[in-house]
Design an enzyme around this catalytic site. Structure first.
Site, PDB file in Angstrom:
ATOM      1  N   HIS A  19     -77.828 -22.984 -47.386  1.00 15.71           N
ATOM      2  CA  HIS A  19     -78.937 -22.091 -47.014  1.00 15.71           C
ATOM      3  C   HIS A  19     -78.393 -20.726 -46.601  1.00 15.71           C
ATOM      4  CE1 HIS A  19     -81.150 -25.956 -45.631  1.00 15.71           C
ATOM      5  NE2 HIS A  19     -81.779 -25.533 -46.702  1.00 15.71           N
ATOM      6  N   LYS A  43     -94.452 -34.117 -42.272  1.00 17.53           N
ATOM      7  CA  LYS A  43     -93.100 -34.424 -42.744  1.00 17.53           C
ATOM      8  C   LYS A  43     -92.232 -34.713 -41.528  1.00 17.53           C
ATOM      9  CE  LYS A  43     -89.943 -32.425 -46.103  1.00 17.53           C
ATOM     10  NZ  LYS A  43     -89.634 -31.228 -46.865  1.00 17.53           N
ATOM     11  N   ARG A  92     -80.266 -25.425 -56.964  1.00 17.89           N
ATOM     12  CA  ARG A  92     -78.999 -26.169 -57.067  1.00 17.89           C
ATOM     13  C   ARG A  92     -78.912 -26.765 -58.460  1.00 17.89           C
ATOM     14  NH1 ARG A  92     -80.506 -29.093 -51.651  1.00 17.89           N
ATOM     15  NH2 ARG A  92     -82.475 -28.549 -52.628  1.00 17.89           N
ATOM     16  N   SER A 130     -79.811 -30.774 -46.797  1.00 16.77           N
ATOM     17  CA  SER A 130     -79.980 -31.197 -45.403  1.00 16.77           C
ATOM     18  C   SER A 130     -80.023 -32.718 -45.312  1.00 16.77           C
ATOM     19  CB  SER A 130     -81.280 -30.627 -44.833  1.00 16.77           C
ATOM     20  OG  SER A 130     -81.259 -29.236 -44.860  1.00 16.77           O
TER      21      SER A 130
HETATM   22  P1  ADP Z   1     -87.684 -27.309 -48.741  1.00 13.96           P
HETATM   23  O1  ADP Z   1     -88.158 -28.544 -48.044  1.00 13.96           O
HETATM   24  O2  ADP Z   1     -88.701 -26.215 -48.819  1.00 13.96           O
HETATM   25  O3  ADP Z   1     -86.979 -27.528 -50.058  1.00 13.96           O
HETATM   26  P2  ADP Z   1     -85.068 -26.853 -47.636  1.00 13.96           P
HETATM   27  O4  ADP Z   1     -84.753 -26.543 -46.225  1.00 13.96           O
HETATM   28  O5  ADP Z   1     -84.570 -28.134 -48.175  1.00 13.96           O
HETATM   29  O6  ADP Z   1     -86.633 -26.722 -47.720  1.00 13.96           O
HETATM   30  O7  ADP Z   1     -84.549 -25.688 -48.584  1.00 13.96           O
HETATM   31  C1  ADP Z   1     -84.926 -24.350 -48.401  1.00 13.96           C
HETATM   32  C2  ADP Z   1     -84.454 -23.522 -49.576  1.00 13.96           C
HETATM   33  O8  ADP Z   1     -83.043 -23.520 -49.635  1.00 13.96           O
HETATM   34  C3  ADP Z   1     -84.918 -24.051 -50.934  1.00 13.96           C
HETATM   35  O9  ADP Z   1     -85.152 -22.959 -51.776  1.00 13.96           O
HETATM   36  C4  ADP Z   1     -83.738 -24.836 -51.421  1.00 13.96           C
HETATM   37  O10 ADP Z   1     -83.714 -24.947 -52.821  1.00 13.96           O
HETATM   38  C5  ADP Z   1     -82.603 -23.975 -50.898  1.00 13.96           C
HETATM   39  N1  ADP Z   1     -81.374 -24.734 -50.730  1.00 13.96           N
HETATM   40  C6  ADP Z   1     -81.181 -25.856 -50.023  1.00 13.96           C
HETATM   41  N2  ADP Z   1     -79.895 -26.267 -50.088  1.00 13.96           N
HETATM   42  C7  ADP Z   1     -79.255 -25.353 -50.866  1.00 13.96           C
HETATM   43  C8  ADP Z   1     -77.922 -25.217 -51.350  1.00 13.96           C
HETATM   44  N3  ADP Z   1     -76.974 -26.103 -51.044  1.00 13.96           N
HETATM   45  N4  ADP Z   1     -77.631 -24.161 -52.143  1.00 13.96           N
HETATM   46  C9  ADP Z   1     -78.599 -23.267 -52.454  1.00 13.96           C
HETATM   47  N5  ADP Z   1     -79.874 -23.344 -52.055  1.00 13.96           N
HETATM   48  C10 ADP Z   1     -80.209 -24.369 -51.274  1.00 13.96           C
END
Ligand code: ADP
Length: 171
Positions: A19, A43, A92, A130
């Protein structure tokens, strides 16, 4: 000239180095980045909304043009209220594409004036999420290098307190 503001939305439960890589790179392109932390009571999150915001604030404190805010409800409404013109999402593996495509299409229908931008993950974070971090940490595995130090510490504390609660119930 008006400032170009973008929103980086997500659950950030918890924030990972993947992130942060996206947030940092986006902050170099836009005038201002608002990290929008989704508060979705349906959630089940490991960290409370306040904990997630707090950790993010600590992790982006070195970036002058980045701020963090919680939101609930429709993302496009939050983007509009923030005066932002864009949504930034990280991509990703190919598996992210289908979901993101649907989301972006729906958001464009709801708010045609807001553009969604996709940023490719940093190679080293392609398989980082995450949920994987939480799974590894819940079994006491090492998540060093995958999350900031502050998050590593919070994960340890969270799972230790859960374990203590669990053993108190078992007794
Ligand atoms: P959501 O539940 O909205 O997917 P996340 O917290 O999982 O929320 O992710 C927020 C954003 O960060 C999303 O656009 C996700 O694709 C991106 N993201 C999460 N992990 C990575 C990563 N390892 N590399 C690049 N982008 C990521």
């Amino acid at each position: 000239m008006s400032k170009r503001i973008a929103v980086c939305p997500g659950s950030f439960d918890p924030v990972t180095n993947g992130h942060l890589d996206i947030i940092e790179r986006a902050s170099a392109v836009f005038d201002k980045i608002i990290v929008g932390v989704l508060n979705n009571p349906e959630k089940k999150a490991l960290f409370t909304i306040d904990e997630r915001v707090e950790m993010l604030e600590e992790c982006v404190s070195h970036l002058d043009n980045v701020c963090v805010a919680a939101f609930s409800g429709l993302l496009v409404e939050f983007v509009r209220k923030s005066g932002a013109v864009a949504i930034i999402r990280g991509l990703r593996a190919i598996s992210d594409f289908e979901f993101e495509f649907r989301m972006a299409s729906m958001n464009r229908k709801l708010a045609p004036e807001i553009e969604t931008f996709f940023m490719m993950t940093g190679n080293e974070y392609a398989y980082l999420s995450s949920s994987v971090v939480k799974q590894v940490a819940s079994f006491g595995g090492c998540v060093k290098g995958l999350v900031p130090v502050v998050v590593e510490k919070r994960l340890r504390e969270k799972f230790l307190s859960r374990k203590a609660e669990g053993s108190a119930i078992e007794e």
